[in-house]
Enzyme design. Structure first.
Site, PDB file in Angstrom:
ATOM      1  N   HIS A 416       0.968  -1.102   0.020  1.00 15.85           N
ATOM      2  CA  HIS A 416      -0.117   0.207  -0.003  1.00 15.85           C
ATOM      3  C   HIS A 416       0.954   1.080   0.056  1.00 15.85           C
ATOM      4  O   HIS A 416       1.410   1.699   0.977  1.00 15.85           O
ATOM      5  CB  HIS A 416      -0.895  -0.093   1.250  1.00 15.85           C
ATOM      6  CG  HIS A 416      -2.080  -0.980   1.160  1.00 15.85           C
ATOM      7  ND1 HIS A 416      -2.593  -1.136   2.486  1.00 15.85           N
ATOM      8  CD2 HIS A 416      -2.387  -1.796   0.316  1.00 15.85           C
ATOM      9  CE1 HIS A 416      -3.746  -2.237   2.169  1.00 15.85           C
ATOM     10  NE2 HIS A 416      -3.392  -2.504   1.115  1.00 15.85           N
ATOM     11  N   GLU A 510      17.729   0.772  -0.371  1.00 15.74           N
ATOM     12  CA  GLU A 510      17.047   1.584  -1.565  1.00 15.74           C
ATOM     13  C   GLU A 510      18.335   2.594  -2.166  1.00 15.74           C
ATOM     14  O   GLU A 510      18.293   3.000  -3.132  1.00 15.74           O
ATOM     15  CB  GLU A 510      15.812   1.972  -1.631  1.00 15.74           C
ATOM     16  CG  GLU A 510      15.737   3.080  -0.453  1.00 15.74           C
ATOM     17  CD  GLU A 510      14.043   3.301  -0.366  1.00 15.74           C
ATOM     18  OE1 GLU A 510      13.236   3.005  -0.793  1.00 15.74           O
ATOM     19  OE2 GLU A 510      13.839   4.675   0.369  1.00 15.74           O
TER      20      GLU A 510
HETATM   21  C1  NOJ Z   1       9.783   4.352  -0.631  1.00 14.72           C
HETATM   22  C2  NOJ Z   1      10.053   2.913   0.015  1.00 14.72           C
HETATM   23  O1  NOJ Z   1      11.167   2.890   1.040  1.00 14.72           O
HETATM   24  C3  NOJ Z   1      10.349   1.617  -1.293  1.00 14.72           C
HETATM   25  O2  NOJ Z   1      10.687   0.676  -0.550  1.00 14.72           O
HETATM   26  C4  NOJ Z   1       9.130   1.777  -2.085  1.00 14.72           C
HETATM   27  O3  NOJ Z   1       9.385   0.799  -2.991  1.00 14.72           O
HETATM   28  C5  NOJ Z   1       8.690   3.174  -2.468  1.00 14.72           C
HETATM   29  N1  NOJ Z   1       8.686   4.163  -1.605  1.00 14.72           N
HETATM   30  C6  NOJ Z   1       7.305   2.897  -3.418  1.00 14.72           C
HETATM   31  O4  NOJ Z   1       6.535   2.809  -2.497  1.00 14.72           O
HETATM   32 CA    CA Z   2      11.962   4.892   1.752  1.00 14.26          CA
END
Ligand code: NOJ
Ligand code: CA
Length: 705
Positions: A416, A510
């Site tokens: 979500h 990320e």
């Molecule tokens: C930031 C989140 O940290 C990441 O895991 C996610 O894929 C993206 N937002 C998109 O919701």
């Molecule tokens: Ca994030």
């Protein structure tokens, strides 16, 4: 002679703390808390560790909005009480199967003489630190009020080393900065590194959980516990006096939290030790939270998962189905006629590949992002396209995937992304959770990217803190586990609501695909962000050259493969992702074996070596199997780690599989160099291994049959 010393001491106490200085000691008597009122009736506290001062006289209290009688001075003590507790409780998941909660409590009941308003301050002194909070009982002269400023201070003793991130109301996704307190002001402007972030509220404003290291050998962690119905606490440094003043996240109107009595604030926490390993072993933050409010917890299960995710993060594929925004603007159902962009990640076929991979290698879960409509316009510029959390893209066959996952024995994890449209999310929450139940999803990763819509709230204000809590408690009603990204950083609430199995709330993996993180970032997070609860850090990246996945992305993952393996131990989480693509794991099946084998729910943890910013080595025993796993991450320069395996069972013999940095490993130029060897070992064994900067090692230890 002794008498003279006592008289002098009493005199010193009297002059420093005014009338009625009272003291409470930790159960081992090493930590001392001193409370008093100064000559103006201002509440003051001080903390000592042995004979070392941790915090000098620090004031307590509040400024109240639109009220001339601030709860800051003019108090008298009308009652005080000492109690203690020594109990053991069993966490639903955690770094050990039992946690001791042992403290001496000092409760002081204050009355403001002019207004007859009453305020209780409750201190709990543990062997690993002090927690305290304010309480407002039901009373005639104080009903509800708005906090203009919480006056709580943390008066440190000098120009300590700090591991800090800028005071930002909307993101915590920063690399930590290690500096002297006196350097924060100068470094602040250079530290605004992410495009999500805003300027700090002050040139000396920082976030908690904050780690300090003093020149006389103390490690001090400042944070909070049980952040419920209040605003998150930041700290503003008075860098002439090295005093941290509380700075609460304001709401969209600039106000602090709204209080309705009877009420309590979160606990302010000061963990202190002379051994860095004990910061990692501290459970004070959990101990200051209430026991589980969920009675039947049988549905809450730690798990390892893979997901359609890293390919979007790296830009190899997309969350959105189409690039043609105009085509979908017409109406939600028009996706069928919209031109696909050819890069959509969450297609039925691609998801099936991940399900196959999870099933083959024993992963319990598969996360899929970008499965639902709305990603073309996720900030809702065209009102219809704000997420509804229930309508899949035309190329994602929900029913087919549900059936396929079930047949393959794999759980699907829901995603979500709220796009921070929080009212929209709350409107859909019941339906969305019910939808999850209907399609066999028992866990949700939620996200709050972007500014909070529609009323310009800050991510960590009371209003938002209440939203995260609402989403979590409602999820518990539906027996759903929550892993919230971009939410307020955790404060041990996972004890009370153990369905909170993960949070991000810090700079996760990320960023290694968004330009990279510092090689020593992972040697700081366990001392800071992880104090409040587990992090969905998403380790396990094997291909460090991101351009191999997406030629347009030149980011480099600042880590070796052995370092990535160690993260499954050093970054505790009941929810652990193997974040890389199946094809990258298939290239290194021998190293991947560690990720397959490693546990994620522990009977016991032993903190072998630790120094913030430099290295962490932890051993953990898995609950059901009794297997041991060791992880070492190294942050600055090359280092030899020497550990003794004396934590092993004396009667058993074991085989260790050691995954370490190759001789020529280098996190920048040769990150995929590792070596694997097997050894017969026992509790008498000692292991000596070299880890490079950004490197480390991982060991799995199983009983020799
Ligand atoms: C930031 C989140 O940290 C990441 O895991 C996610 O894929 C993206 N937002 C998109 O919701
Ligand atoms: Ca994030």
């Amino acid at each position: 002679m002794t008498k003279r010393i006592i008289i002098v001491l009493v005199f010193v106490l009297f002059t420093c703390f005014g009338v009625g200085a009272q003291q409470a000691y930790s159960p081992d008597e090493n930590i001392k808390l001193i409370f008093s009122l100064d000559s103006n009736g201002v509440p003051i506290y001080q903390i000592l560790y042995g004979d070392k001062v941790v915090l000098k006289s620090s004031r307590l209290g509040f400024k109240i909005k639109n009220d001339e009688h601030h709860l800051s001075h003019g108090f008298k003590i009308i009652d005080s009480k000492f109690t203690s507790l020594d109990e053991t409780w069993k966490p639903i998941w955690g770094e050990e199967s039992e946690i001791q909660n042992n403290y001496n409590e000092f409760m002081v009941h204050l009355e403001q003489e002019k207004t007859q308003r009453m305020m209780i301050i409750r201190f709990r002194v543990f062997n690993d630190g002090v927690g305290f909070r304010y309480e407002f009982s039901d009373q005639a002269n104080l009903g509800h009020f708005v906090v203009e400023k919480e006056l709580t201070q943390f008066a440190t003793t000098g120009d300590h080393i700090a591991f800090w991130i800028p005071g930002d109301y909307d993101t915590q996704e920063y690399d930590y900065i290690e500096s002297r307190l006196s350097e924060i002001r100068g470094l602040m402007s250079n530290s605004i590194t992410t495009n999500l972030s805003q300027t700090s509220f002050s040139p000396t404003g920082v976030q908690t959980s904050l780690l300090l290291k003093t020149d006389n050998g103390l490690y001090i962690n400042l944070h909070e516990a049980a952040l419920i119905d209040y605003s998150a606490m930041h700290l503003e440094l008075d860098d002439k006096n090295y005093i941290f003043n509380t700075w609460l996240t304001p709401d969209s109107q600039g106000d602090g939290p709204y209080m309705v009595v009877p009420s309590t604030t979160p606990w302010r926490t000061v963990i202190v030790t002379d051994d860095a390993r004990k910061i990692l072993a501290s459970r004070m933050t959990y101990n200051l939270n209430d026991p589980s409010k969920i009675e039947d917890t049988s549905w809450i299960k730690p798990m390892k998962y893979v997901g359609v995710w890293w390919e979007m993060i790296t830009g190899k594929s997309s969350w959105a189905y189409t690039d043609n925004f105009k085509a979908v603007k017409l109406g939600v159902t028009d996706y069928t006629s919209a031109e696909p962009n050819g890069k959509h990640g969450a297609t039925t076929d691609n998801v099936k590949k991940y399900i196959d991979f999870a099933s083959k290698h024993g992963f319990e879960g598969v996360l899929v992002e970008g499965w639902n409509i709305g990603w073309e316009d996720w900030f809702g510029n065209s009102k219809d396209y704000v997420f509804d959390f229930m309508t899949p893209y035309p190329d994602f066959d929900l029913v087919e995937i549900q059936k396929y996952a079930k047949d393959m024995g794999v759980e699907m994890i829901m995603h979500h992304e709220t796009s921070s449209s929080v009212r929209n999310y709350e409107r859909h929450l019941d339906e969305a959770y019910q939808f999850m139940k209907d399609y066999g999803y028992h866990a949700v990763k939620s996200g709050y990217v972007g500014d909070i819509l529609p009323r310009g709230e800050n991510h960590y204000s009371q209003w938002m803190v209440n939203h995260y809590q609402y989403a979590l408690e409602k999820a518990a009603d539906y027996k759903i586990m929550v892993n919230a990204h971009e939410a307020v950083r955790p404060t041990g609430i996972g004890r009370t609501y153990p369905n909170l199995i993960g949070n991000e709330s810090a700079r996760g993996m990320e960023y290694q695909a968004f330009g990279g993180s510092k090689a020593n970032h992972v040697t700081i997070l366990p001392f800071t962000r992880l104090i409040g609860g587990p992090m969905d850090f998403t380790p396990g990246i094997f291909e460090m050259d991101i351009s191999k996945l997406n030629p347009e992305n030149n980011s480099h993952v600042n880590s070796t493969i052995a370092n990535q393996l160690a993260l499954y131990i050093t970054m505790y989480s009941p929810l652990q992702m193997a974040a890389d693509l199946p094809e990258n794991y298939n290239r290194f099946p021998d190293a991947f074996q560690f990720i397959k084998d490693v546990g994620q729910d522990w009977e016991k943890s032993v903190y072998l070596e630790a120094e913030p910013g430099s290295y962490i080595t932890i051993a953990r025993k898995e609950k059901v199997t009794g297997n041991w796993f060791v992880g070492n991450v190294t942050g600055k320069g090359e280092r030899i780690s020497e550990i003794s395996l004396d934590f092993l069972d004396r009667k058993k013999k074991y085989v260790a599989t050691i995954y370490s940095d190759g001789d020529d490993a280098n996190y920048k130029t040769n990150p995929q160099s590792y070596s694997i060897r097997k050894l017969d070992i026992s509790y008498k064994s000692k292991i000596k291994l070299k880890s490079v900067e950004g490197g480390g090692y991982a060991i799995s230890i199983v009983e020799k049959k």
